[in-house]
Design a protein around this motif. Structure first.
Motif, short mmCIF file in Angstrom:
data_model
loop_
_atom_site.label_atom_id
_atom_site.label_comp_id
_atom_site.label_asym_id
_atom_site.label_seq_id
_atom_site.Cartn_x
_atom_site.Cartn_y
_atom_site.Cartn_z
N GLY A 155 36.77 28.52 -44.70
CA GLY A 155 35.39 28.73 -45.14
C GLY A 155 34.91 30.16 -45.08
N MET A 156 33.68 30.31 -44.59
CA MET A 156 33.04 31.63 -44.53
C MET A 156 33.78 32.59 -43.60
SD MET A 156 30.52 31.67 -46.60
CE MET A 156 29.60 33.08 -46.06
N GLY A 157 34.34 32.07 -42.51
CA GLY A 157 35.08 32.93 -41.59
C GLY A 157 36.29 33.57 -42.25
N ALA A 158 37.06 32.76 -42.97
CA ALA A 158 38.24 33.27 -43.67
C ALA A 158 37.84 34.25 -44.77
CB ALA A 158 39.06 32.12 -44.24
N ALA A 159 36.82 33.89 -45.53
CA ALA A 159 36.36 34.76 -46.62
C ALA A 159 35.85 36.10 -46.09
CB ALA A 159 35.28 34.06 -47.44
N THR A 160 35.12 36.04 -44.98
CA THR A 160 34.59 37.27 -44.37
C THR A 160 35.72 38.16 -43.88
OG1 THR A 160 32.57 36.10 -43.71
CG2 THR A 160 33.08 38.16 -42.56
N ALA A 161 36.71 37.56 -43.22
CA ALA A 161 37.86 38.34 -42.74
C ALA A 161 38.57 39.04 -43.88
CB ALA A 161 38.83 37.43 -41.99
N LEU A 194 47.12 33.27 -42.02
CA LEU A 194 47.75 34.36 -41.29
C LEU A 194 48.61 35.22 -42.22
CD1 LEU A 194 48.49 35.86 -38.69
CD2 LEU A 194 50.25 34.14 -38.29
N ASN A 195 49.42 34.57 -43.03
CA ASN A 195 50.27 35.31 -43.98
C ASN A 195 49.43 36.09 -44.99
OD1 ASN A 195 52.59 34.33 -42.78
ND2 ASN A 195 52.72 32.56 -44.13
N GLU A 196 48.36 35.49 -45.47
CA GLU A 196 47.49 36.17 -46.44
C GLU A 196 46.80 37.38 -45.81
OE1 GLU A 196 43.87 35.10 -49.54
OE2 GLU A 196 44.74 33.50 -48.32
N LEU A 197 46.29 37.22 -44.59
CA LEU A 197 45.62 38.34 -43.93
C LEU A 197 46.59 39.45 -43.55
CD1 LEU A 197 43.08 36.43 -41.65
CD2 LEU A 197 42.62 37.66 -43.78
N GLU A 198 47.82 39.09 -43.19
CA GLU A 198 48.83 40.12 -42.92
C GLU A 198 49.11 40.95 -44.17
OE1 GLU A 198 52.13 37.92 -41.30
OE2 GLU A 198 51.54 38.41 -39.25
#
Length: 82
Positions: free
Chosen positions: A13-19, A41-45
């Motif tokens: 949700g909003m947490g992932a989108a904000t990150a 995790l893979n996407e943010l890396e």
């Protein structure tokens, strides 16, 4: 020195989108959640590598489970026996 953001509920949700947005703009992120998301995790890396940002994720489900079970065990002990 880069700025850091702390995001609670990062796994969706909003947490992932904000990150994702903060990391795209070069901020480093501490992420905290009870659920583990390998895909996120893979996407943010990948975003971090592109933007030279750091992601630190903490998944607390096992810690919270142990804490709650210890609280329940303590509360079940009759008074005077602790």
């Amino acid at each position: 020195m880069r700025d850091w953001a702390i995001i609670l509920g990062i796994s969706s949700g909003m947490g992932a989108a904000t990150a994702k947005e903060l990391m795209k703009n070069g901020l480093n992120v501490y992420g905290i959640d009870i659920r583990k998301s390998i895909d996120l995790l893979n996407e943010l890396e990948a975003i971090g590598k592109q933007n030279n940002s750091i992601i630190l994720l903490f998944f607390l489900k096992s810690i919270l489970t142990k804490l709650l079970s210890s609280i329940i065990n303590i509360s079940l002990v009759p008074s005077g026996e602790i």
